[in-house]
Write an enzyme that holds these catalytic residues in place. Structure first.
Site, PDB file in Angstrom:
ATOM      1  CG  ASP A 170      38.441  42.992  35.774  1.00 14.35           C
ATOM      2  OD1 ASP A 170      38.709  43.778  36.718  1.00 14.35           O
ATOM      3  OD2 ASP A 170      39.179  42.866  34.767  1.00 14.35           O
ATOM      4  CB  SER A 205      57.746  46.852  18.606  1.00 10.14           C
ATOM      5  OG  SER A 205      56.663  47.734  18.405  1.00 10.14           O
ATOM      6  CB  SER A 244      48.317  48.659  23.619  1.00 10.20           C
ATOM      7  OG  SER A 244      48.792  49.270  24.793  1.00 10.20           O
ATOM      8  CG  ASP A 246      42.016  44.669  29.952  1.00 17.09           C
ATOM      9  OD1 ASP A 246      40.856  45.047  30.156  1.00 17.09           O
ATOM     10  OD2 ASP A 246      43.013  45.222  30.451  1.00 17.09           O
TER      11      ASP A 246
HETATM   12  C1  GLA Z   1      42.382  47.461  33.406  1.00 15.79           C
HETATM   13  C2  GLA Z   1      42.564  46.012  33.836  1.00 15.79           C
HETATM   14  C3  GLA Z   1      41.217  45.264  33.815  1.00 15.79           C
HETATM   15  C4  GLA Z   1      40.144  46.014  34.574  1.00 15.79           C
HETATM   16  C5  GLA Z   1      40.107  47.491  34.183  1.00 15.79           C
HETATM   17  C6  GLA Z   1      39.193  48.298  35.056  1.00 15.79           C
HETATM   18  O1  GLA Z   1      41.999  47.527  32.082  1.00 15.79           O
HETATM   19  O2  GLA Z   1      43.486  45.367  33.000  1.00 15.79           O
HETATM   20  O3  GLA Z   1      41.399  43.964  34.308  1.00 15.79           O
HETATM   21  O4  GLA Z   1      40.312  45.861  35.957  1.00 15.79           O
HETATM   22  O5  GLA Z   1      41.405  48.084  34.230  1.00 15.79           O
HETATM   23  O6  GLA Z   1      37.884  47.893  34.875  1.00 15.79           O
END
Ligand code: GLA
Length: 394
Positions: free
Chosen positions: A38, A69, A130, A175
């Protein structure tokens, strides 16, 4: 925590208030394939899951922000003022919601503070996002409480900016994107350069995608992750001496093979190779899934893991034991690590009828070789962020 807990009642007890409450849910995610592509302008193929984070909030009459939390009751209520939202290491998890408020205050004025309660059922530090989940749950709640109409893409970008500029992890956008735009029973093929995306139905017939947690906490993830990113940037700079490209994600395997000699550092070359080949695998995986060819799809999961193990070097003993044991089990079409790596979770595509034996065998070998148990989860491929009007029992 005991079960049957009513989140609204918890909110009222913890904050001692009867103000009207809004409740939002943001999912976590798995990534089917397209790892560490990404932030290199390549493709990813993640999906939102039915585990996630609840955020319940009510406005206050002053400018205080009070955060609690249910996952970390030992930290108690974390209180700050909207005029003082700097990162504070001691406040651990609360930096994620604080970061969202902090960045937003640069653009909007919040005249009132809020009380906010969080509860998440995504295992922490397991690579199922998370942190992006709590970021997006906070943004959705803020949007609901203050009516500031943050558009979904802006919300996604805001979450990433909090990671990059407030928390200090130079993560890509995968994510937050999968959490913000995930769709039930679908995975999203996202071009991280243009942000164009399309959904692919997850027709798994008599198979399931099972998540396997190594239960290895990833303490240095931020540092190691940022290092990988730097290695890729160096490789790109070397290639740019001849090629007119602005990301590794633009390279086909052929162009890379012709020009890889330009990358002077051998480690950087391996990192770039992973990115280029993983990007190609991701597009192929999307096609295979569209065609319903789960066997070919599974094979790509396996080669992805090998590349992450040997070229990108982000797997480690725990993930390798899980994945390599998974490959040997009956009814397994493919398995690989998911997320950033260095611990966290793996996924496997397994025939339903072999699932119980799979879990037993993988766990036995894991205990034997690593010394503690793995955990297995079978969430649904879920939807993105939503507001919940009825009370939530957990
Ligand atoms: C984490 C990062 C993402 C991506 C993954 C690896 O989840 O937050 O942006 O780079 O690692 O693919």
């Amino acid at each position: 925590m005991k079960s049957g807990v009513n989140l609204t009642k918890e909110f009222q007890t913890i904050f001692n208030t009867t103000q009207p409450i809004r409740t939002f849910f943001a999912p976590g995610r798995i990534n089917l394939i397209g790892e560490h592509t990404d932030y290199n302008g390549g493709h990813v193929f993640p999906a939102a899951i039915s585990y996630g984070t609840y955020a319940l909030g009510a406005k206050r009459n002053d400018s205080k922000l009070r955060l609690y939390s249910l996952n970390f009751p030992e930290t108690g209520i974390i209180e700050c003022d909207l005029s003082e939202l700097n990162y504070n290491e001691e406040q651990e998890w609360a930096n994620y919601p604080k970061g969202i408020f902090s960045l937003l205050t640069k653009e909007v004025t919040f005249s009132k503070g809020a009380d906010i309660l969080f509860y998440g059922n995504i295992p922490n530090g397991a690579g199922l996002s998370s942190s992006a989940s709590i970021e997006l749950a906070t943004s959705a709640l803020i949007n609901g409480l203050y009516n500031i109409m943050v558009d979904r893409i802006d919300m996604i970008k805001l979450g990433q900016k909090v990671e990059n500029t407030y928390i200090g992890v130079n993560s890509g956008i995968m994510d937050q994107f999968s959490i913000g735009l995930g769709k039930q029973e679908h995975a999203i093929l996202l071009n991280c350069d243009s942000l164009q995306y399309q959904y692919a139905p997850l027709r798994l017939t008599d198979h399931v995608i099972i998540i396997i947690n190594t239960n290895k906490k990833r303490s240095l993830t931020g540092t190691q992750y940022n290092n990988r990113r730097k290695e890729c940037e160096r490789a790109l700079l070397d290639l740019q001496k001849k090629l007119n490209i602005h990301s590794l994600g633009e390279l086909s395997k052929e162009v890379f093979e012709h020009n890889k000699h330009l990358i002077t550092n051998v480690v950087d070359k391996k990192r770039a190779k992973h990115v280029v080949y993983e990007n190609a695998r991701t597009l192929e995986a999307f096609d295979n899934l569209q065609k319903g060819d789960l066997h070919a799809f599974g094979q790509l999961l396996n080669t992805s893991h090998v590349s992450l193990r040997d070229d990108y070097e982000v797997t480690g003993k725990e993930l390798d034991v899980i994945v390599e044991t998974a490959w040997k089990q009956e009814g397994v079409l493919g398995a690989r690590m998911t997320g950033a790596g260095f611990g966290g979770c793996a996924i496997a595509l397994v025939e339903k009828e072999h699932l119980e034996a799979f879990k037993k065998n993988v766990n036995n070998t894991y205990v034997e070789k690593v010394g503690y148990e793995a955990t297995f989860y079978n969430p649904k491929i879920g939807d993105n962020i939503k507001e919940i009007s009825e009370g939530v029992l957990i």
